[in-house]
Write a protein that holds these residues in place. Sequence first.
Motif, PDB file in Angstrom:
ATOM      1  N   ILE A  30      29.464  27.668  84.061  1.00  0.00           N
ATOM      2  CA  ILE A  30      29.863  26.324  84.457  1.00  0.00           C
ATOM      3  C   ILE A  30      31.133  25.969  83.693  1.00  0.00           C
ATOM      4  O   ILE A  30      31.204  26.122  82.466  1.00  0.00           O
ATOM      5  CB  ILE A  30      28.749  25.299  84.176  1.00  0.00           C
TER       6      ILE A  30
ATOM      7  N   VAL B  55      25.701  21.760  79.230  1.00  0.00           N
ATOM      8  CA  VAL B  55      25.493  21.120  80.536  1.00  0.00           C
ATOM      9  C   VAL B  55      24.099  21.494  81.038  1.00  0.00           C
ATOM     10  O   VAL B  55      23.729  22.673  81.027  1.00  0.00           O
ATOM     11  CB  VAL B  55      26.556  21.564  81.549  1.00  0.00           C
TER      12      VAL B  55
ATOM     13  N   LEU C 285      21.595  22.100  84.013  1.00  0.00           N
ATOM     14  CA  LEU C 285      21.491  22.369  85.448  1.00  0.00           C
ATOM     15  C   LEU C 285      20.011  22.390  85.800  1.00  0.00           C
ATOM     16  O   LEU C 285      19.250  23.200  85.274  1.00  0.00           O
ATOM     17  CB  LEU C 285      22.135  23.707  85.794  1.00  0.00           C
TER      18      LEU C 285
ATOM     19  N   LYS D 144      20.244  24.857  80.076  1.00  0.00           N
ATOM     20  CA  LYS D 144      21.367  24.213  79.383  1.00  0.00           C
ATOM     21  C   LYS D 144      22.356  25.304  79.028  1.00  0.00           C
ATOM     22  O   LYS D 144      21.998  26.296  78.383  1.00  0.00           O
ATOM     23  CB  LYS D 144      20.906  23.486  78.124  1.00  0.00           C
ATOM     24  N   THR D 145      23.605  25.143  79.442  1.00  0.00           N
ATOM     25  CA  THR D 145      24.590  26.198  79.242  1.00  0.00           C
ATOM     26  C   THR D 145      24.824  26.467  77.754  1.00  0.00           C
ATOM     27  O   THR D 145      24.759  25.563  76.914  1.00  0.00           O
ATOM     28  CB  THR D 145      25.933  25.836  79.901  1.00  0.00           C
TER      29      THR D 145
ATOM     30  N   PRO E  98      20.363  21.722  93.459  1.00  0.00           N
ATOM     31  CA  PRO E  98      20.774  21.584  92.061  1.00  0.00           C
ATOM     32  C   PRO E  98      21.218  20.167  91.691  1.00  0.00           C
ATOM     33  O   PRO E  98      21.796  19.443  92.510  1.00  0.00           O
ATOM     34  CB  PRO E  98      21.963  22.555  91.962  1.00  0.00           C
TER      35      PRO E  98
ATOM     36  N   ILE F 157      23.187  18.234  88.251  1.00  0.00           N
ATOM     37  CA  ILE F 157      23.961  18.559  87.057  1.00  0.00           C
ATOM     38  C   ILE F 157      24.035  17.351  86.135  1.00  0.00           C
ATOM     39  O   ILE F 157      24.223  16.216  86.582  1.00  0.00           O
ATOM     40  CB  ILE F 157      25.384  19.017  87.448  1.00  0.00           C
ATOM     41  N   LYS F 158      23.890  17.620  84.839  1.00  0.00           N
ATOM     42  CA  LYS F 158      24.019  16.563  83.819  1.00  0.00           C
ATOM     43  C   LYS F 158      24.968  17.044  82.729  1.00  0.00           C
ATOM     44  O   LYS F 158      24.669  17.986  81.994  1.00  0.00           O
ATOM     45  CB  LYS F 158      22.652  16.233  83.215  1.00  0.00           C
TER      46      LYS F 158
ATOM     47  N   GLU G   5      24.029  11.981  85.675  1.00  0.00           N
ATOM     48  CA  GLU G   5      23.718  13.177  86.466  1.00  0.00           C
ATOM     49  C   GLU G   5      24.242  13.006  87.885  1.00  0.00           C
ATOM     50  O   GLU G   5      24.438  11.878  88.361  1.00  0.00           O
ATOM     51  CB  GLU G   5      22.214  13.444  86.489  1.00  0.00           C
TER      52      GLU G   5
ATOM     53  N   PHE H 116      24.733  18.456  92.929  1.00  0.00           N
ATOM     54  CA  PHE H 116      25.725  19.441  93.329  1.00  0.00           C
ATOM     55  C   PHE H 116      25.378  19.905  94.737  1.00  0.00           C
ATOM     56  O   PHE H 116      24.267  19.685  95.230  1.00  0.00           O
ATOM     57  CB  PHE H 116      25.704  20.626  92.357  1.00  0.00           C
TER      58      PHE H 116
ATOM     59  N   LEU I 173      32.816  21.641  87.373  1.00  0.00           N
ATOM     60  CA  LEU I 173      32.332  20.271  87.314  1.00  0.00           C
ATOM     61  C   LEU I 173      33.300  19.288  87.951  1.00  0.00           C
ATOM     62  O   LEU I 173      34.500  19.562  88.069  1.00  0.00           O
ATOM     63  CB  LEU I 173      32.101  19.866  85.856  1.00  0.00           C
TER      64      LEU I 173
END
Length: 211
Positions: free
Chosen positions: A64, A76, A78, A107-108, A141, A143-144, A150, A153, A198
């Motif tokens: 991401i 991030v 997901l 979480k990335t 999905p 995304i936050k 949030e 996507f 993003l």
Amino acid sequence: MKNLSALICFTCFLSVQFLFPQEASINDKNRSPLYDYSEIHLNSTDTIPSFETQENKLKITGTIYYSDGITPAKDVILYVYQPNADGDFVTHKTNGKKYIEHRAWVKTNAEGQYTIYTFIPGAPYEPLTYPRRRGMKQILPVIKVPGQPEYDFDAFIFDDDTAISERCRKKLERINYKGMLSLKKIGDMHVAVKDIVLKEENPSNTVVASL
């Protein structure tokens, strides 16, 4: 015939955006289910429930990036949810509120990377069709980004799905759709590499929904 084709494409387009039900939070009806991970230790890898018993196993992995498309985005979240292999959303109740069974959070890491182990879902019924017919297979999905609200996507759909007509593909291309998954079979698992860029950050939202 032309009008019929247009209707089919319109229905196809609708199914990508609106086919899935809005999942209810187990704590607050108005809160996104993305936040229902209180007992889950978030990291860059997660597995959808019943993954091990599924025939069409799927690994979705990627990076991401921030809106520049270059800088990896760390921390991030997901969140994904999906139908089961029959195309049905399996729901359960906790404290009187529904939630969808097949869901996962990642979480990335510092490199913006994530991996989700899941399965190829079945196709739900398309809206606005009679007699009812199955539509596209989808994974949904959310995304936050830290310090940002949030947002949904584009639904993950599958490039080899015969339910996606050429007309619909052109429509999705025109609207800059970003949710297509291309699968590669590796051993007994399908693999899709899905990098995500993003939305542009909005400084005015930095305090709205910080973690």
